[in-house]
Design a protein around this motif. Structure first.
Motif, PDB file in Angstrom:
ATOM      1  N   PHE A 142       0.787  -1.225   0.000  1.00 28.95           N
ATOM      2  CA  PHE A 142       0.000   0.000   0.000  1.00 28.95           C
ATOM      3  C   PHE A 142       0.825   1.284   0.000  1.00 28.95           C
ATOM      4  O   PHE A 142       0.266   2.374  -0.042  1.00 28.95           O
ATOM      5  N   ALA A 143       2.154   1.165   0.062  1.00 27.22           N
ATOM      6  CA  ALA A 143       3.010   2.352   0.212  1.00 27.22           C
ATOM      7  C   ALA A 143       2.775   3.366  -0.902  1.00 27.22           C
ATOM      8  O   ALA A 143       2.624   4.572  -0.646  1.00 27.22           O
ATOM      9  N   GLU A 144       2.740   2.908  -2.133  1.00 26.51           N
ATOM     10  CA  GLU A 144       2.577   3.837  -3.260  1.00 26.51           C
ATOM     11  C   GLU A 144       1.233   4.553  -3.201  1.00 26.51           C
ATOM     12  O   GLU A 144       1.154   5.775  -3.391  1.00 26.51           O
ATOM     13  N   ALA A 145       0.174   3.814  -2.927  1.00 30.16           N
ATOM     14  CA  ALA A 145      -1.155   4.420  -2.853  1.00 30.16           C
ATOM     15  C   ALA A 145      -1.257   5.412  -1.707  1.00 30.16           C
ATOM     16  O   ALA A 145      -1.900   6.467  -1.831  1.00 30.16           O
ATOM     17  N   LEU A 146      -0.622   5.105  -0.578  1.00 26.28           N
ATOM     18  CA  LEU A 146      -0.637   6.025   0.568  1.00 26.28           C
ATOM     19  C   LEU A 146       0.111   7.306   0.243  1.00 26.28           C
ATOM     20  O   LEU A 146      -0.319   8.401   0.619  1.00 26.28           O
ATOM     21  N   GLN A 147       1.225   7.195  -0.468  1.00 23.28           N
ATOM     22  CA  GLN A 147       1.959   8.394  -0.888  1.00 23.28           C
ATOM     23  C   GLN A 147       1.124   9.228  -1.850  1.00 23.28           C
ATOM     24  O   GLN A 147       1.121  10.461  -1.775  1.00 23.28           O
ATOM     25  N   GLN A 148       0.424   8.578  -2.753  1.00 16.09           N
ATOM     26  CA  GLN A 148      -0.427   9.301  -3.696  1.00 16.09           C
ATOM     27  C   GLN A 148      -1.555  10.022  -2.964  1.00 16.09           C
ATOM     28  O   GLN A 148      -1.901  11.158  -3.311  1.00 16.09           O
ATOM     29  N   ALA A 149      -2.110   9.375  -1.950  1.00 17.96           N
ATOM     30  CA  ALA A 149      -3.164  10.018  -1.161  1.00 17.96           C
ATOM     31  C   ALA A 149      -2.626  11.256  -0.454  1.00 17.96           C
ATOM     32  O   ALA A 149      -3.261  12.319  -0.453  1.00 17.96           O
ATOM     33  N   ALA A 150      -1.444  11.127   0.144  1.00 21.39           N
ATOM     34  CA  ALA A 150      -0.829  12.272   0.825  1.00 21.39           C
ATOM     35  C   ALA A 150      -0.538  13.390  -0.164  1.00 21.39           C
ATOM     36  O   ALA A 150      -0.721  14.587   0.153  1.00 21.39           O
ATOM     37  N   ALA A 151      -0.119  13.047  -1.374  1.00 25.75           N
ATOM     38  CA  ALA A 151       0.220  14.048  -2.387  1.00 25.75           C
ATOM     39  C   ALA A 151      -1.010  14.831  -2.834  1.00 25.75           C
ATOM     40  O   ALA A 151      -0.892  15.997  -3.220  1.00 25.75           O
ATOM     41  N   ARG A 152      -2.186  14.208  -2.776  1.00 25.38           N
ATOM     42  CA  ARG A 152      -3.400  14.925  -3.199  1.00 25.38           C
ATOM     43  C   ARG A 152      -4.074  15.650  -2.034  1.00 25.38           C
ATOM     44  O   ARG A 152      -5.178  16.170  -2.174  1.00 25.38           O
ATOM     45  N   GLY A 153      -3.410  15.672  -0.876  1.00 27.54           N
ATOM     46  CA  GLY A 153      -3.890  16.485   0.238  1.00 27.54           C
ATOM     47  C   GLY A 153      -4.549  15.739   1.367  1.00 27.54           C
ATOM     48  O   GLY A 153      -5.001  16.360   2.338  1.00 27.54           O
ATOM     49  N   VAL A 154      -4.613  14.412   1.292  1.00 23.30           N
ATOM     50  CA  VAL A 154      -5.166  13.624   2.390  1.00 23.30           C
ATOM     51  C   VAL A 154      -4.127  13.557   3.511  1.00 23.30           C
ATOM     52  O   VAL A 154      -2.938  13.359   3.246  1.00 23.30           O
ATOM     53  N   GLU A 155      -4.563  13.763   4.741  1.00 27.33           N
ATOM     54  CA  GLU A 155      -3.656  13.596   5.881  1.00 27.33           C
ATOM     55  C   GLU A 155      -3.492  12.095   6.140  1.00 27.33           C
ATOM     56  O   GLU A 155      -4.463  11.404   6.458  1.00 27.33           O
ATOM     57  N   VAL A 156      -2.280  11.603   5.987  1.00 29.93           N
ATOM     58  CA  VAL A 156      -2.004  10.167   6.150  1.00 29.93           C
ATOM     59  C   VAL A 156      -1.061   9.993   7.330  1.00 29.93           C
ATOM     60  O   VAL A 156       0.057  10.507   7.322  1.00 29.93           O
ATOM     61  N   ARG A 157      -1.520   9.269   8.342  1.00 32.25           N
ATOM     62  CA  ARG A 157      -0.726   9.004   9.541  1.00 32.25           C
ATOM     63  C   ARG A 157      -0.606   7.502   9.737  1.00 32.25           C
ATOM     64  O   ARG A 157      -1.616   6.793   9.816  1.00 32.25           O
ATOM     65  N   LEU A 158       0.633   7.029   9.823  1.00 31.73           N
ATOM     66  CA  LEU A 158       0.875   5.601   9.954  1.00 31.73           C
ATOM     67  C   LEU A 158       1.725   5.299  11.173  1.00 31.73           C
ATOM     68  O   LEU A 158       2.690   6.012  11.457  1.00 31.73           O
ATOM     69  N   LYS A 159       1.389   4.220  11.856  1.00 31.42           N
ATOM     70  CA  LYS A 159       2.293   3.646  12.852  1.00 31.42           C
ATOM     71  C   LYS A 159       3.074   2.552  12.147  1.00 31.42           C
ATOM     72  O   LYS A 159       2.485   1.615  11.586  1.00 31.42           O
ATOM     73  N   VAL A 160       4.408   2.682  12.144  1.00 30.72           N
ATOM     74  CA  VAL A 160       5.263   1.724  11.442  1.00 30.72           C
ATOM     75  C   VAL A 160       6.269   1.124  12.426  1.00 30.72           C
ATOM     76  O   VAL A 160       6.438   1.616  13.543  1.00 30.72           O
ATOM     77  N   TYR A 161       6.956   0.076  11.953  1.00 27.49           N
ATOM     78  CA  TYR A 161       7.807  -0.702  12.850  1.00 27.49           C
ATOM     79  C   TYR A 161       9.277  -0.669  12.465  1.00 27.49           C
ATOM     80  O   TYR A 161      10.104  -1.253  13.154  1.00 27.49           O
ATOM     81  N   GLU A 162       9.573   0.004  11.376  1.00 29.50           N
ATOM     82  CA  GLU A 162      10.964   0.191  10.981  1.00 29.50           C
ATOM     83  C   GLU A 162      11.075   1.460  10.151  1.00 29.50           C
ATOM     84  O   GLU A 162      10.073   1.973   9.643  1.00 29.50           O
ATOM     85  N   GLN A 163      12.279   1.976  10.029  1.00 28.54           N
ATOM     86  CA  GLN A 163      12.490   3.200   9.268  1.00 28.54           C
ATOM     87  C   GLN A 163      12.051   2.993   7.820  1.00 28.54           C
ATOM     88  O   GLN A 163      12.374   2.003   7.191  1.00 28.54           O
ATOM     89  N   VAL A 164      11.296   3.964   7.322  1.00 28.65           N
ATOM     90  CA  VAL A 164      10.806   3.895   5.955  1.00 28.65           C
ATOM     91  C   VAL A 164      10.657   5.314   5.426  1.00 28.65           C
ATOM     92  O   VAL A 164      10.376   6.246   6.193  1.00 28.65           O
ATOM     93  N   SER A 165      10.865   5.489   4.135  1.00 29.60           N
ATOM     94  CA  SER A 165      10.721   6.797   3.513  1.00 29.60           C
ATOM     95  C   SER A 165       9.420   6.846   2.731  1.00 29.60           C
ATOM     96  O   SER A 165       9.249   6.146   1.734  1.00 29.60           O
ATOM     97  N   LEU A 166       8.481   7.667   3.198  1.00 29.52           N
ATOM     98  CA  LEU A 166       7.204   7.881   2.516  1.00 29.52           C
ATOM     99  C   LEU A 166       6.933   9.387   2.500  1.00 29.52           C
ATOM    100  O   LEU A 166       6.394   9.933   3.462  1.00 29.52           O
ATOM    101  N   PRO A 167       7.328  10.074   1.450  1.00 24.98           N
ATOM    102  CA  PRO A 167       7.160  11.524   1.384  1.00 24.98           C
ATOM    103  C   PRO A 167       5.730  11.966   1.678  1.00 24.98           C
ATOM    104  O   PRO A 167       4.772  11.362   1.203  1.00 24.98           O
ATOM    105  N   ARG A 168       5.613  13.009   2.523  1.00 27.13           N
ATOM    106  CA  ARG A 168       4.346  13.653   2.899  1.00 27.13           C
ATOM    107  C   ARG A 168       3.486  12.823   3.848  1.00 27.13           C
ATOM    108  O   ARG A 168       2.445  13.281   4.298  1.00 27.13           O
ATOM    109  N   VAL A 169       3.890  11.575   4.123  1.00 25.89           N
ATOM    110  CA  VAL A 169       3.147  10.743   5.063  1.00 25.89           C
ATOM    111  C   VAL A 169       3.717  10.967   6.461  1.00 25.89           C
ATOM    112  O   VAL A 169       4.936  10.998   6.651  1.00 25.89           O
TER     113      VAL A 169
END
Length: 293
Positions: A142-169
């Motif tokens: 789901f990473a790509e879709a979540l980034q796309q959602a954030a890019a279109r202005g949706v506030e995306v907040r995730l709890k993750v378990y390791e370092q990851v790069s997701l711009p705007r998330v």
């Protein structure tokens, strides 16, 4: 010659034989093709005319017509473009249909593909806010879709378990998350889209098999899932700030997440929750002094 399933392109059995003969043997007259595949000449000419209309065969305009197969890569590219155009046209028409009232049922999903498609659909339709607790081997779906959602202005907040790069998330990293995740032999995630739709799933560690998964648009269940995710995200960040005795950071976290509380801020999640049950049970609207605190 082994059959290649060109029926998936809408070819008949005869058209498949004709195209493959021309593709492998080179240009021929209609009579020569009929001899090659041992079919009636009249039927072969009808098949060649059909393939010409489909763009799979071209013919010369001499006294004696010569037929030639369109190169297969060119044929597949053309079919792919036509398919994409058909899908886009259907999407526009279907999008114009009125949407049914939201269903309050809880549905059990039966396989991983279903889980992925339902979750991606919720992400793509989200307009305001996505909250999720998502383990590493599920995030890749789901990473790509979540980034796309954030890019279109949706506030995306995730709890993750390791370092990851997701711009705007906005990411909340679980302390010692890698070690915690390594203790389990399953993959899990839960996601809330706008507090209107949720998916929760437990997957086998082989990343192929589904153990159990559910989705629902129930306003009550979505309020519970959304609230649980919101407070889980906030608490995770607060615990880390307070463990470092960083009260300034803790205050900042509370300020930055104040809008997530559905009852105290009466955000869009609360408004939807209240609206759904007022409509369903014809309850009287709450006045300001009756609002929950």
């Amino acid at each position: 010659m082994s059959k290649i399933p060109l029926n998936q392109l809408g070819f008949t059995e005869l058209e498949t034989d004709l195209y493959l003969a021309l593709l492998t043997q080179g240009e021929m007259t209609g009579y020569a093709v009929a001899k090659q595949i041992n079919k009636a000449v009249a039927n072969v000419y009808k098949g060649l005319e059909s393939l010409t209309q489909k763009g799979a065969v071209i013919q010369t305009h001499q006294d004696k017509k010569i037929y030639c197969a369109v190169p297969w890569r060119q044929l597949l590219d053309s079919e792919q473009r036509k398919f994409s155009q058909t899908i886009e046209a259907l999407a526009e028409q279907l999008d114009a249909l009125p949407e049914p009232d939201e269903n309050e049922q809880v549905y059990q999903l039966s396989n991983l593909d279903q889980v992925r498609s339902e979750t991606l659909a919720f992400i793509h339709r989200a307009q305001h806010l996505i909250l999720a607790d998502i383990e590493p081997d599920a995030l890749m779906y789901f990473a790509e879709a979540l980034q796309q959602a954030a890019a279109r202005g949706v506030e995306v907040r995730l709890k993750v378990y390791e370092q990851v790069s997701l711009p705007r998330v906005l990411l909340t990293l679980r302390q010692n998350g890698t070690e915690v995740y390594a203790r389990t032999d399953t993959i899990r995630f839960k996601l809330s889209a706008d507090g209107r739709h949720f998916v929760t799933a437990l997957l086998h560690s082989n990343k192929k098999d589904l153990i159990q998964a559910f989705k629902s648009s129930s306003a009550l269940m979505n309020m519970n899932i959304f609230s649980g995710l919101a407070y889980e995200l906030i608490l995770t960040e607060l615990k880390q700030a307070l463990s470092q005795s960083n009260l300034e950071l803790a205050q900042q976290i509370l300020q930055n997440t104040a809008h997530l509380h559905p009852f105290t801020t009466q955000n869009q999640v609360f408004q939807h929750y209240r609206q759904q049950y007022q409509q369903r049970y014809n309850t009287k609207p709450l006045t300001d002094d009756q609002e929950p605190s």
